[in-house]
Motif scaffolding. Structure first.
Motif, PDB file in Angstrom:
ATOM      1  N   VAL A  14       0.852  -1.193   0.000  1.00  0.00           N
ATOM      2  CA  VAL A  14       0.000   0.000   0.000  1.00  0.00           C
ATOM      3  C   VAL A  14       0.884   1.236   0.000  1.00  0.00           C
ATOM      4  O   VAL A  14       1.820   1.329   0.786  1.00  0.00           O
ATOM      5  N   ARG A  19      -2.087   6.951  -2.842  1.00  0.00           N
ATOM      6  CA  ARG A  19      -3.382   6.279  -2.959  1.00  0.00           C
ATOM      7  C   ARG A  19      -3.403   5.175  -4.017  1.00  0.00           C
ATOM      8  O   ARG A  19      -4.268   5.122  -4.877  1.00  0.00           O
ATOM      9  N   TYR A  20      -2.403   4.269  -3.909  1.00  0.00           N
ATOM     10  CA  TYR A  20      -2.459   3.096  -4.767  1.00  0.00           C
ATOM     11  C   TYR A  20      -2.014   1.870  -3.993  1.00  0.00           C
ATOM     12  O   TYR A  20      -1.386   1.965  -2.938  1.00  0.00           O
ATOM     13  N   VAL A  21      -2.386   0.703  -4.525  1.00  0.00           N
ATOM     14  CA  VAL A  21      -2.018  -0.574  -3.922  1.00  0.00           C
ATOM     15  C   VAL A  21      -1.464  -1.486  -5.010  1.00  0.00           C
ATOM     16  O   VAL A  21      -1.672  -1.253  -6.198  1.00  0.00           O
ATOM     17  N   VAL A  39     -12.595  -3.642  -1.852  1.00  0.00           N
ATOM     18  CA  VAL A  39     -11.595  -4.084  -0.886  1.00  0.00           C
ATOM     19  C   VAL A  39     -12.332  -4.509   0.383  1.00  0.00           C
ATOM     20  O   VAL A  39     -13.175  -3.761   0.895  1.00  0.00           O
ATOM     21  N   GLY A  47     -13.143  -0.368   1.112  1.00  0.00           N
ATOM     22  CA  GLY A  47     -12.673   0.523   0.075  1.00  0.00           C
ATOM     23  C   GLY A  47     -12.992   0.009  -1.315  1.00  0.00           C
ATOM     24  O   GLY A  47     -13.571  -1.062  -1.487  1.00  0.00           O
ATOM     25  N   GLU A  48     -12.591   0.824  -2.290  1.00  0.00           N
ATOM     26  CA  GLU A  48     -12.757   0.486  -3.700  1.00  0.00           C
ATOM     27  C   GLU A  48     -11.473   0.844  -4.441  1.00  0.00           C
ATOM     28  O   GLU A  48     -10.813   1.825  -4.090  1.00  0.00           O
ATOM     29  N   VAL A  49     -11.134   0.038  -5.446  1.00  0.00           N
ATOM     30  CA  VAL A  49      -9.948   0.297  -6.261  1.00  0.00           C
ATOM     31  C   VAL A  49     -10.304   0.170  -7.736  1.00  0.00           C
ATOM     32  O   VAL A  49     -11.288  -0.467  -8.102  1.00  0.00           O
ATOM     33  N   ASP A  63      -5.494   1.961  -8.299  1.00  0.00           N
ATOM     34  CA  ASP A  63      -5.713   3.227  -7.603  1.00  0.00           C
ATOM     35  C   ASP A  63      -6.816   3.052  -6.570  1.00  0.00           C
ATOM     36  O   ASP A  63      -7.857   2.449  -6.865  1.00  0.00           O
ATOM     37  N   ILE A  64      -6.609   3.597  -5.379  1.00  0.00           N
ATOM     38  CA  ILE A  64      -7.652   3.591  -4.354  1.00  0.00           C
ATOM     39  C   ILE A  64      -8.613   4.722  -4.698  1.00  0.00           C
ATOM     40  O   ILE A  64      -8.231   5.887  -4.717  1.00  0.00           O
ATOM     41  N   GLU A  68     -10.184   2.819   2.118  1.00  0.00           N
ATOM     42  CA  GLU A  68      -8.780   2.542   2.407  1.00  0.00           C
ATOM     43  C   GLU A  68      -8.444   1.101   2.070  1.00  0.00           C
ATOM     44  O   GLU A  68      -9.318   0.314   1.740  1.00  0.00           O
ATOM     45  N   ALA A  69      -7.169   0.770   2.197  1.00  0.00           N
ATOM     46  CA  ALA A  69      -6.703  -0.601   1.987  1.00  0.00           C
ATOM     47  C   ALA A  69      -5.464  -0.813   2.845  1.00  0.00           C
ATOM     48  O   ALA A  69      -4.692   0.120   3.071  1.00  0.00           O
TER      49      ALA A  69
END
Length: 78
Positions: A14, A19-21, A39, A47-49, A63-64, A68-69
């Motif tokens: 993370v 703001r990426y995973v 997520v 969260g959502e990506v 990208d988030i 969150e993640a």
């Protein structure tokens, strides 16, 4: 516990400031670039990506877009 589908993965890295995973999809079906996924942590949506076009082997950057993640979170369609 919700069983993992072939298109599910785990967050392995993370970068909160950017703001990426990075998500490892293992040997399952890889996601498509632009695909939106949710997520989950302990069965709760956190969260959502959005999957980017950047990938290496079974690891995909995403990208988030909401929430969150954390490392270890599950990423799947629903």
């Amino acid at each position: 516990m919700i069983p993992l589908s072939p298109s599910a993965g785990k967050v392995v890295l993370v970068n909160a400031p950017l703001r990426y995973v990075v998500v490892d999809f293992g040997l399952g079906n890889p996601p498509s670039a632009g695909q939106r996924m949710n997520v989950y942590r302990q069965g709760q949506k956190v969260g959502e990506v959005k999957i980017s076009s950047q990938s290496r082997t079974n690891n995909f950057a995403a990208d988030i877009t909401a929430g969150e993640a954390r490392a270890g979170d599950e990423v799947r369609e629903n």
